[in-house]
Design a protein around this motif. Structure first.
Motif, PDB file in Angstrom:
ATOM      1  N   GLN A 118     -24.002  71.594 -16.930  1.00  0.00           N
ATOM      2  CA  GLN A 118     -23.235  70.356 -16.880  1.00  0.00           C
ATOM      3  C   GLN A 118     -22.653  70.007 -18.247  1.00  0.00           C
ATOM      4  N   THR A 154     -18.597  69.541 -18.884  1.00  0.00           N
ATOM      5  CA  THR A 154     -18.061  68.184 -19.063  1.00  0.00           C
ATOM      6  C   THR A 154     -17.837  67.781 -20.515  1.00  0.00           C
ATOM      7  N   TYR A 190     -31.390  69.891  -9.613  1.00  0.00           N
ATOM      8  CA  TYR A 190     -30.864  68.784 -10.412  1.00  0.00           C
ATOM      9  C   TYR A 190     -31.762  68.505 -11.619  1.00  0.00           C
ATOM     10  N   TYR A 225     -29.476  73.547 -15.243  1.00  0.00           N
ATOM     11  CA  TYR A 225     -28.502  72.581 -14.728  1.00  0.00           C
ATOM     12  C   TYR A 225     -27.953  71.729 -15.875  1.00  0.00           C
TER      13      TYR A 225
END
Length: 407
Positions: free
Chosen positions: A121, A125, A112, A117
């Motif tokens: 992401q 998105t 995370y 990462y």
């Protein structure tokens, strides 16, 4: 060495300018420019950032509709590193863009908030477009590899562009060809003007329960010009503010009386920001040029910029857990948001020094006033004195266009 030179030649041989196609992902990976011994750019790095801002503005001219976000990325282990933000803010300023400060954790794609990462992401998105990201090496190498599978050679004078469709991004390097300029960019300001506030001196004695910092001077300045009209808010300042931020250092130095021991300011990575795409960067970047010119680190407050009581106690109460330093003799330049400077000073007099009558005499700080300077000092016994003055630079006299720097 030959292999490295060949790889760089292969990168540099590509198009003289990145295509930045409208239907592609375009990640412009900017190096954090020359860093000094502390957490700031050197004067050479500041000059580099000012000129690179102009260069990148020319490359994205007519494409601002494609520009989705400007980022300043650091690793959490070096979260006080201001150089990515200082490197990319001039570009954001020239284009009325916010900057989002993001601190990433070390780790791989499944960890995370790791670099890999983060970019995964983002692509999952957010819409395709142009994403400008400034970051130090080797973080830039890590991000480039996460985006393209290719690890470029480290080169602090080239910017990288990863572009294409998802899953097929290609990496290119473009030398910025900006000559090194080592002298601080001291710019001329308009003639001095009258101060906005009526001068006042207010004093208070320390209560017996207080352990104050003694023989100390703190000079408090508001962030430079922002809010060009209406409800505009992007966390950054505007061009008039850049003139003041770059040019007022000598005035502030004269007011303090010597090179300060600390330059203290709110953390641009605060969780209290100005929106999902917007970090509140202008207080720290108001005093960053002073810190750069006089080779001082920026000391970032470990509390939020809205915590006026914590600011008051950090500056003058030795029992505060924040901002520990010698008990006597410090000189401090403080860059903060003006309404919370006012709240902090009133709290300091009214609560910390337990003198509400003195607190009631603190003048109001006008929303339109970017010129005022407040000085708080203690004597050897901890008695507190407030004085107000100004830089003597009228906002109306500052150019509405940013200063230009020769490439």
């Amino acid at each position: 060495m030959l292999a490295l030179c060949g790889l760089m030649a292969g990168f540099a041989a590509r198009a003289a300018q990145p295509p930045l196609n409208a239907n592609d992902w375009n990640f412009v990976l900017v190096p954090a420019f020359e860093r000094g011994a502390d957490n700031n750019l050197t004067p050479a790095g500041l000059n580099h950032s000012l000129r690179f801002g102009q260069l990148l503005t020319s490359l994205t001219a007519g494409k601002l509709g494609q520009l989705k976000q400007v980022y300043a990325l650091t690793l959490s282990a070096d979260g006080a590193d201001m150089t990515p933000l200082e490197s990319i803010q001039p570009y954001a300023l020239l284009n009325y863009q916010p900057v989002k400060v993001v601190r990433l954790n070390a780790g791989g794609p499944s960890d995370y908030n790791s670099p890999a990462y983060f970019v995964q992401q983002l692509q999952a998105t957010q819409p395709r477009g142009i994403y400008v990201m400034a970051m130090p090496e080797p973080l830039r190498t890590t991000v480039a590899k996460a985006l393209t599978g290719t690890a470029p050679p480290a080169d602090g004078r080239s910017y990288l562009v990863a572009s294409g469709q998802a899953g097929a991004l290609k990496l290119s390097a473009y030398p910025d060809q900006i000559a090194k300029v080592s002298a601080y960019p001291d710019i001329a300001l308009p003639p001095r003007s009258a101060c906005p506030q009526t001068p006042v001196t207010i004093k208070a004695k320390p209560p017996a329960t207080l352990r104050p910092y003694t023989s100390q001077t703190a000079l408090l300045v508001r962030h430079v010009e922002a809010h060009p009209g209406g409800s505009f808010e992007n966390g950054n300042y505007v061009c008039q503010g850049q003139w003041r931020a770059l040019g007022a250092n000598r005035i502030l130095l004269d007011k303090i009386g010597r090179k300060p021991d600390y330059v203290y300011t709110s953390d641009p990575g605060n969780i209290i920001d100005c929106g999902a795409a917007c970090s509140y960067i202008r207080p720290s970047l108001t005093v960053a040029p002073f810190a750069i010119q006089y080779r001082l680190p920026l000391t970032l407050a470990p509390f939020q910029w809205e915590d006026a009581a914590d600011l008051a106690m950090a500056l003058f109460d030795r029992d505060s857990p924040y901002f520990k330093r010698p008990a006597a003799g410090s000189a401090i330049l403080v860059g903060w948001e003006h309404a919370h400077i006012e709240k902090a000073v009133k709290y300091l007099f009214g609560v910390v020094y337990q003198d509400p009558k003195a607190a009631a005499r603190i003048p109001a700080w006008s929303y339109e006033d970017y010129d005022t300077v407040w000085e708080l000092s203690t004597d050897r016994d901890g008695a507190l004195t407030f004085r107000n003055s100004c830089e003597g630079i009228s906002t109306a006299a500052l150019p509405s266009t940013c200063p230009a720097f020769p490439q």
